[in-house]
Design an enzyme around this catalytic site. Sequence first.
Site, short mmCIF file in Angstrom:
data_model
loop_
_atom_site.label_atom_id
_atom_site.label_comp_id
_atom_site.label_asym_id
_atom_site.label_seq_id
_atom_site.Cartn_x
_atom_site.Cartn_y
_atom_site.Cartn_z
CG HIS A 1 -0.22 -4.88 1.83
ND1 HIS A 1 -0.77 -4.25 2.84
CD2 HIS A 1 1.39 -4.62 2.00
CE1 HIS A 1 0.15 -3.32 3.59
NE2 HIS A 1 1.18 -3.66 2.87
NE ARG B 1 12.90 2.81 3.94
CZ ARG B 1 12.71 1.66 4.44
NH1 ARG B 1 12.09 0.69 3.74
NH2 ARG B 1 13.49 1.50 5.73
CG ASN C 1 9.23 -3.50 -6.98
OD1 ASN C 1 8.70 -2.33 -6.57
ND2 ASN C 1 8.56 -4.63 -7.39
NE ARG D 1 4.25 3.25 2.86
CZ ARG D 1 5.46 3.97 2.88
NH1 ARG D 1 5.67 5.31 2.62
NH2 ARG D 1 6.51 3.14 3.32
CE1 TYR E 1 -0.15 -1.43 -3.32
CE2 TYR E 1 0.38 -1.41 -0.92
CZ TYR E 1 0.77 -1.11 -2.26
OH TYR E 1 1.78 -0.31 -2.48
CG HIS F 1 4.10 -0.72 9.93
ND1 HIS F 1 3.69 -2.02 9.76
CD2 HIS F 1 4.47 -0.10 8.79
CE1 HIS F 1 3.49 -2.12 8.28
NE2 HIS F 1 3.84 -0.98 8.02
NE ARG G 1 4.88 -8.13 -1.50
CZ ARG G 1 4.58 -7.19 -0.84
NH1 ARG G 1 3.51 -6.80 -0.96
NH2 ARG G 1 5.53 -6.44 -0.59
#
Length: 689
Positions: free
Chosen positions: A596, A409, A53, A379, A472, A439, A568
């Site tokens: 998530h 990304r 991270n 993704r 997630y 998205h 989060r």
Amino acid sequence: MLDAAADPLRDPALYLNRELSQLDFNFRVLAQALDTSVPLLERLKYLCISCTNLDEFFEIRAATVRHAQDFGAPVAPDGLAPTTVLKRIHDRAAELVAAQYDCWNHVLRPQLGEAGVRVLGRNTWTARQTRWLRAYFRDEVMPVLSPLGLDPAHPFPKILNKSLNVVVVLKGKDAFGRVGNLAIVRAPRSLPRIIQLPEAISGGEYDFVLLSSVLSEFVHELFPGMEVKGAYQFRVTRNSELIVDEEEVENLALALRDELVGRGYLRAMRLEIAADCPKPIVRSLLQNFDLPENAVYRIDGPVNLNRVIQIFDLVQRPDLKFPAFQQRQLAGSDAMFDLVADGDVLLHHPFDAFTPVLELIKQAAEDPNVLAIKQTLYRAGKDSPIVEHLVQAARNGKDVTVVVELRARFDEEANLGLADRLQEAGVQVVYGVVGYKTHAKMLLIVRREGRKLRRYVHLGTGNYHAGTARAYTDFGLITANPDIGNDVHLIFQQLSGLAPAIELKCLLQSPFTLHAGIIARIERETAHAIEGRPARIVAKMNALNEPQVMRALYAASQAGVRIDLIIRGACALRPGVPGISDNIRVRSIIGRFLEHHRVYWFANGGEPELYCSSADWLERNLLRRVETCFPILDPDIAARVREESLDNYLADNLNAWELREDGSYVKLAPEGDEMPHSAQNWLLARLCR
């Protein structure tokens, strides 16, 4: 524009810095590595996650601040100048790095050794281990190394982002009579960073050595006839944000392919180097990478500490990991259309299996009554079964359209390959809208049933990625509701064509109605509170920094609306400020799974509304992306979503951290007669086996 004097809710003192808040999230992740109630190898995993991270933070967030410093950008609500933010980032990151290596050197590494999982340092190798490792170096490592001596003919080489390197100090002359000074040895990415010693050599089943240790110990063999005075590992982290002027390029895919070639060599943001490296060498490296002095981090251990995550996979010790769980399977998923026709289906991942989503697409690909399939992919993961089902659907004569977000990304290259694969199969691939990342997570299936066409829809808070669906927490709604189906149909039309603005009946959509819709609902709660009706807001998301939303929340708090936010990561809102945010509580949950889901609940004067969404309350999500926010219309499902993702998480007193007015987080614990409650464990016990 109103300033703080005209509007007190614009006072910079009311806001936290988004970047520093995101950085602090990693301290909460690292705390899991120090929690003795967590299995030992899982603690190692948390340490590595905090390191990974931090890498990404420097690659993206710190790089964004540097860009703002160089080229200017609107001042954030906190009012901090980019120069100030960068200094605070480096200071706070230095604290985090020190804590990470203290955890590794003094906590996890010794405890792993006691448990039979040893990471052997150079000073502990036996003569037999040293002989084996020397042979390994000569046979496996040395043939792929290309050391580069630095001299006028060989200037400092390009150093790839996050690659493992060793700077070697030399004395003497080489075979050509050249005087040695410095050399750079880069470890190719083909080499494993963790080497497992054979049990017959080491005496232990799980004994490991770091590649960086092997390089440092035997690097002298690369320079015969010269004396190695020192060898110091280092790593540079670079900006990884791809910048493509979409308005100027004719082919976005081609432009991205070109940008990806150079991504690993963009501007340096951080230098990690061995703690004992001499100051002149450090100064030389900083100068070469154009970095300030506070951008260097002296490391007491491997500079690529996150690579020890490989040990987690190599060690088969269930006693040192979280207990396995069996995901709940959806009854009747062998006939998804019949099941969904009878009523909406809610999936709560990872507790519910992702299989029904795969089955829905697979059955659509094979069903002769299905005419069209449309889907967004942000993704999808490597070797995604979804892609195979979509390819098969196209081959079966279905009209298949896929919106592939090339700018996801770190998945840009994978998505370019995915787009090529789909196009070769006859799928119509759309790259979204110029200037707006797509998205949203949407799947639309058009099926002929008798004389009518019926739409089946899946909407989610997370990606179409079978792997992350096990790690997630996310919600997925599968519905045949005609109004929702028509809304999704209109959004797909808008994405694939040059459609005008559209009016949706059920969904809120960024960048058009979601931002205004959220503010309107917050202001509605404010009005309810002023008029004495039930007023409350509970929202769960990953991050919050959108100024207008935060000001609306402050105004609602001042009116008496009780607000609970489960966030989060980064939160720029400052709770608990007297007279401003007394009624706002913010908590962060860090547990076994990555939180998530995005869920928004509004009391609405006794007629509550509940939404799930792909969007956080960030400026980018609400104003510069294509996002969806969908209502949960079935009362039973809405009650389930509220119980499982909101009430359950507000009751957590084992994995919850509360944000204080000063921006610090305090971990909560059961008080008095309170029973211990972990939200994720409660869900595991209730939904899984």
